[in-house]
Motif scaffolding. Structure first.
Motif: not given
Length: 377
Positions: A266-277
């Motif tokens: 979760l990016g919490w609105g600070t950043v977009s949610d991040q995908l884990v690769r």
């Protein structure tokens, strides 16, 4: 909170069908796609004082350094003295104990520094410190490849305590040691139930680390041995299936009852949610960001690896230290570098108003310990 989690659940409706597993032994070096969203680049610009192009260049350099580090370590062999990433030059430096190894290591793309002690010697010295009983005034200790010594952190206000001075005398007998001062003792970041983000067990709120197939990983000290684990909405999620604290600080929780896993931080609105690769381990000096239920999203730098942290509950070994802040309730939350999972939040000192340092338990150790597979995009 609910907005961020709704976004996560929406991602799950499409991400689940298109994912492939990656275990700790099959950690990706990163995809061919851009290693960061626009939101992550914005966060790096804010936390590191970079332009967008500088943030992109740093992430690309760190990705290269991660790959070079593995090749350089093999090339150095027993001469290997450790390595670190330099944000200024954008290059990885590898320490070697023999000049004859320099050209072979340099051919991998790394810069080279000649040192006195090998990584094996420094690790052995640290292992001897691990057998000592550390007083409360000793915060932690780790191998610092750049200093080519074992660094012992001592709380400034306790540096003249007799028990601290006795510990340092014995530590110096164990091998090459240097002492640094820190402003506060480390604490774990679990919290009483105060509302906010997920999850809850007993009277403690902690944070989810990373999704694995069948559940999620988090911090071991979050396991209160009270049974059920509940999510952000109060519904039953599952139970702790394994945990260790102190000595280690890791755990995993099974997921059921309508819950499912997605490869998202979760990016919490600070950043977009991040995908884990994947879970390729970032080198010392690389940028890293943390997501937690109390202070949400913050970034910093990897400061040290394989550090022993002397919590009041007992020592925890093989943690990674960062300059990222954290506060109670952030325990167990995600540390990620680019799109690569790094670890789960253990503890630290300070806060996100005045700053501080935070340690995490490396995620690949957790995956290997319990035979889990990281859920990746």
């Amino acid at each position: 909170m609910r907005t961020g989690l709704s976004a996560l659940l929406l991602l799950g409706t499409w991400a689940t069908a298109s994912t492939m597993p990656a275990s700790a032994s099959d950690a990706h070096e990163g995809s061919a796609e851009a290693p960061a969203s626009a939101g992550l680049l914005t966060a790096m610009q804010h936390d590191f004082g970079l332009t967008k192009s500088q943030a992109e260049a740093r992430l690309a350099a760190e990705k290269t350094a991660t790959a070079v580090e593995r090749r350089a370590k093999r090339a150095a062999g027993s001469s290997y003295g450790g390595s670190w990433f330099d944000a200024g030059s954008g290059r990885l430096t590898v320490a070697v104990t023999r000049a004859a190894s320099a050209e072979t290591v340099r051919a991998t793309g790394a810069d080279v520094r000649l040192v006195k002690h090998s990584a094996k010697q420094l690790d052995a010295a640290k292992a001897r410190l691990d057998k000592l009983n550390a007083p409360a005034g000793v915060s932690s200790w780790h191998v610092d490849p750049k200093a080519n010594k074992v660094v012992v952190d001592v709380v400034s206000a306790r540096k003249n305590d007799n028990d601290v001075r006795h510990f340092l005398t014995r530590a110096r007998q164990a091998g090459p040691v240097t002492v640094r001062q820190t402003s506060a003792a480390p604490e774990t970041f679990a919290a009483g139930t105060v509302g906010g983000d997920p999850f809850y067990t007993g009277n403690v709120r902690c944070s989810i680390g990373f999704s694995v197939y069948g559940g999620f990983v988090t911090a071991g000290h979050c396991d209160q041995h009270t049974g059920a684990v509940y999510g952000w909405d109060g519904s039953y999620v599952g139970n702790f299936q394994g945990s260790s604290f102190p000595d280690n600080d890791y755990a995993w929780v099974n997921v059921g009852s309508g819950w499912w896993t997605v490869p998202v931080v979760l990016g919490w609105g600070t950043v977009s949610d991040q995908l884990v690769r994947g879970s390729a381990e970032a080198p010392v000096g690389a940028s890293i960001c943390r997501s937690g239920s109390t202070t949400h999203w913050h970034c910093g730098t990897v400061l040290a690896k394989n550090e022993t942290v002397n919590y009041s509950q007992g020592s925890v070994y093989q943690l990674t230290k960062t300059s990222v802040c954290a506060e109670p309730g952030d325990s167990g939350g995600s540390f990620i570098s680019g799109d690569q999972a790094q670890g789960v939040t253990s503890g630290g000192w300070g806060n996100c108003s005045s700053g501080g340092e935070t340690w995490y338990q490396p995620v690949n150790e957790i995956l290997n310990r319990y035979g889990l597979t990281l859920h990746t995009a």
